[in-house]
Motif scaffolding. Structure first.
Motif, PDB file in Angstrom:
ATOM      1  N   GLU A  41      -8.311  -5.665 -26.204  1.00  0.00           N
ATOM      2  CA  GLU A  41      -9.676  -5.153 -26.103  1.00  0.00           C
ATOM      3  C   GLU A  41     -10.527  -6.086 -25.253  1.00  0.00           C
ATOM      4  O   GLU A  41     -10.320  -7.303 -25.247  1.00  0.00           O
ATOM      5  N   VAL A  42     -11.517  -5.499 -24.584  1.00  0.00           N
ATOM      6  CA  VAL A  42     -12.424  -6.265 -23.737  1.00  0.00           C
ATOM      7  C   VAL A  42     -13.659  -6.671 -24.533  1.00  0.00           C
ATOM      8  O   VAL A  42     -14.252  -5.859 -25.240  1.00  0.00           O
ATOM      9  N   SER A  43     -14.040  -7.925 -24.422  1.00  0.00           N
ATOM     10  CA  SER A  43     -15.288  -8.399 -25.000  1.00  0.00           C
ATOM     11  C   SER A  43     -16.388  -8.345 -23.954  1.00  0.00           C
ATOM     12  O   SER A  43     -16.168  -8.664 -22.790  1.00  0.00           O
ATOM     13  N   THR A  44     -17.572  -7.925 -24.374  1.00  0.00           N
ATOM     14  CA  THR A  44     -18.729  -7.867 -23.469  1.00  0.00           C
ATOM     15  C   THR A  44     -19.713  -9.010 -23.720  1.00  0.00           C
ATOM     16  O   THR A  44     -20.825  -8.991 -23.190  1.00  0.00           O
ATOM     17  N   GLU A  45     -19.325 -10.001 -24.523  1.00  0.00           N
ATOM     18  CA  GLU A  45     -20.247 -11.070 -24.891  1.00  0.00           C
ATOM     19  C   GLU A  45     -20.723 -11.869 -23.686  1.00  0.00           C
ATOM     20  O   GLU A  45     -21.849 -12.362 -23.667  1.00  0.00           O
TER      21      GLU A  45
END
Length: 718
Positions: free
Chosen positions: A46-50
């Protein structure tokens, strides 16, 4: 003795399944909520957008099957994130790629059909899986769009793509409440509404859901055109200890008609820039709206499970189904008489059906040994697909375009009176592929060597539904390698080089259903990347790449019409090359009572055939600039204004070296204002109302550009 194909497939799947079952007891929860921070720990898939900043995103799964920072990838990935989609109020996929990505141009407004680095790529993907459809993909539930340049076999399993791929990422269910409604209105009775609701269903946030609903009415500016649709989608994520199970789906329907509805100045176009006939105006139609339709139904379901087996080992399995039903009736111009105003027409009832099932399984392992880290991923993909296309070309009376009279169309056959299809073919394919890739890092992770290869087995069959003839083909196993290196002097900067190839695969069928020759492609690329670099009081984001690409037996569409089918002739050229560079540059800085966001792109390349001549639809230069200023304090707090400009150089309209399309410059602008839970925006697209010929098929069959649009949007969150 080598294993037969079915044996190899079963062995690969069995090995991965055994690994996941046998090691699951060793795991620590990877997707489980942290009790202290109330945050969800992200899976490696999964991609983190933080780390996202404004229009700029830090991570992607487009370069590999696992999430990685953009600066660590040996290749170019552009991301159109949610911030840009919301500011520009982008409704359709084709409208999302003018800004933020270099070298990607849209070929028409009928469906998602792109030129990427000079190569026509009509494939598009959703959540990493190929997405079928002969319509414009709507973005009701899309959070971001990723564009991967070059061959994509290792990432998406599609070994035939050379120019690149466009991947839509759907919104995931949220652990915190999201309740949004948006309504847009504009000219030609345009109304579009979207409702998005997402939240956790349990106190521990281990069950999360999302529901998205949308609808649009758009009568457009030509009497025969319309673009109406409805959408309903939902998703649920379940955390079970160390695993997350996700169930996503949607139902989409269109009631529309968008097609080539313009014509040229004469029956024999002169050399130079193509121009509209004086009678081919923004309001001209080749038929009545009640006699034509372009309707589709698209159903989609995805189930996946991601498991963190231990700190170093993770596994994901996915199943995806898409069912497509497309019915249309096209009444179109085709040729022009010598008088310059009598338009000859065709009536074409059309039927398309499709069903596709895909299974993916991926295993990722981190191995630390002697100061080196191996990031190894292995996987297998299997896709079974069925597609059917049938049509008949019927005679229809010509019209005087000076004063069109459609009364003779009252006699068109309708319903059961429509003659049987003269072309009706069903295609079946089974594609099995398996891959392995390794990111080997050392020197404190400053240097990474990348290598990977995908093997592809294809079995296809075709049935002529009119005479019952069946043909079957099983191609030898093909392979698509990818290797390169990445050097990172700092965490947020890198220099890379990469070589990647496509598989030797069929170009498919021509307009008569005959097989076209096989095609092979390869790419060499070198580039520099920077993310969130502190410079001149702001933050810099950039990507610069030089590429050298080549492809044999390139599929092209000739300007000539096949009299047997009524469609343009499809063939292949000997081969094309594309050499050039592109850059994407972003900057964000605090200025006065607010901040500036800027993103600029430029693409310059020569795409040429084996004789050194230009190829169709491939401009040499494409540039864009998007500038936004947002007030964050004072009396104008909550206000943002933006201005964008897009330039595309001339390009060939067909294989003829004399027919030219000139897009010129287009400009867009927006004004946004946020107040408490309310959002207001005004968007102006193609402000100068620049009208140009966007696509050419025949003198009586061309496509005009979209005119100026003005839309007001109101949103509310609670």
């Amino acid at each position: 003795m080598p294993l037969a194909r079915p044996g190899r497939r079963l062995l690969t799947c069995a090995a991965m399944t055994a690994a996941s079952l046998g090691l699951s007891a060793q795991s620590e929860p990877a997707t489980k909520k942290s009790s202290e921070s109330d945050a969800i720990v992200m899976s490696t898939f999964e991609v983190s957008t933080e780390r996202d900043v404004g229009y700029f995103s830090a991570e992607t799964t487009a370069g590999t099957r696992t999430s990685k920072p953009l600066v660590e990838l040996p290749g170019t990935v552009s991301i159109i994130n949610e911030a840009m989609i919301k500011d520009l109020k982008i409704d359709r996929l084709a409208d999302a790629l003018n800004y933020g990505t270099a070298g990607v141009t849209s070929l028409d407004i009928i469906q998602d059909d792109f030129s990427i680095r000079g190569y026509r790529e009509s494939n598009r993907f959703r959540d990493g899986v190929s997405q079928s459809g002969f319509f414009n993909n709507q973005l009701y539930d899309i959070e971001r769009i990723e564009v991967l340049k070059g061959p994509v076999a290792l990432s998406f399993g599609s070994g035939t793509i050379l120019g690149g791929a466009v991947n839509m990422i759907a919104k995931a269910p949220s652990a915190t409440p999201v309740r949004e409604v948006d309504v847009s209105i504009g000219g030609n009775s345009f109304v579009r509404g979207t409702v998005n609701v997402s939240d956790a269903l349990t106190d521990d946030k281990n069950v999360r859901y999302r529901v998205t609903a949308g609808a649009q009415n758009d009568d457009r500016w030509k009497e025969m055109e319309r673009d109406n649709n409805i959408f309903f989608g939902s998703g649920v994520d379940f955390d079970f200890g160390n695993s997350t199970v996700s169930l996503y789906g949607y139902h989409y329907e269109t009631d529309s008609y968008i097609y080539f509805n313009d014509f040229l100045t004469s029956q024999t176009p002169a050399a130079g820039i193509l121009e509209f006939n004086d009678n081919s105006t923004e309001s001209f139609s080749t038929a009545r709206g009640k006699d034509v339709y372009y309707d589709s139904t698209d159903d989609y379901f995805k189930a996946s499970m991601a498991t963190q087996l231990n700190d170093d080992l993770s596994f994901k399995v996915l199943y995806r189904y898409q069912g497509l039903k497309d019915r249309r009736r096209i009444i179109r111009g085709i040729s022009l008489d010598a008088d310059g105003y009598t338009l000859n027409r065709q009536d074409i009832p059309f039927a398309i059906d499709g069903d596709t099932s895909t299974v993916q399984a991926d295993l990722n392992y981190l191995l630390n040994f002697a100061g080196m880290t191996h990031d190894i991923t292995v996987g297998v993909d299997y896709t079974h697909s069925f597609s059917r296309q049938g049509l008949v070309v019927l005679p229809v009376d010509p019209i005087d375009t000076r004063n069109p009279d459609f009364s003779s169309d009252d006699n068109l056959p309708m319903g059961d009176a429509i003659p049987a299809f003269t072309s009706d073919n069903a295609n079946y394919s089974d594609v099995t592929s398996y891959y392995v890739s390794d990111y080997l890092s050392f020197f404190e992770d400053k240097l990474t060597l990348v290598g990977g290869i995908r093997w592809v087995d294809v079995i296809t069959s075709r049935k002529n539904r009119i005479n019952g003839d069946i043909t079957r083909e099983e191609t030898p196993t093909q392979s698509a390698p990818r290797y390169g290196a990445v050097y990172q002097p700092t965490k947020n900067t890198s220099v890379y080089l990469v070589h990647s190839e496509t598989v030797a695969s069929s170009n498919g069928l021509n307009q008569r259903g005959e097989l076209l020759p096989d095609s092979v492609g390869e790419m060499d690329e070198i580039g520099i990347k920077a993310f969130d670099i502190k410079l001149l009081g702001g933050q810099l984001f950039s990507s610069v790449a030089y590429f050298d690409m080549a492809k044999t037996n390139v599929r092209v569409i000739l300007p000539d019409i096949d009299p047997q089918t009524g469609f343009s002739i499809i063939t292949t050229t000997t081969g094309d090359t594309s050499k050039g560079f592109e850059f994407e540059l972003g900057y964000r800085a605090e200025v006065g009572p607010g901040q500036v966001d800027l993103i600029a792109t430029h693409y310059n390349a020569e795409t040429r055939n084996a004789d050194g001549l230009r190829v169709p639809f491939a401009p040499d230069d494409v540039s864009s600039l998007l500038l936004k200023y947002s007030w964050s304090e004072g009396a104008l707090d909550g206000l943002a204004i933006g201005l964008g400009g897009y330039f595309e150089s001339t390009k060939l309209a067909s294989t003829s070296q004399t027919l030219i399309l000139d897009y010129g410059n287009t400009y867009d602008a927006f004004v946004n204002y946020s107040w408490n839970d309310w959002r207001f925006s005004l968007n102006l697209n193609n402000m100068s109302d620049n009208r140009y010929v966007a696509r050419y098929a025949a003198p009586g069959l061309i496509q005009g550009s979209e005119p100026r649009t003005v839309r007001l949007n109101v949103g509310y969150s609670w």
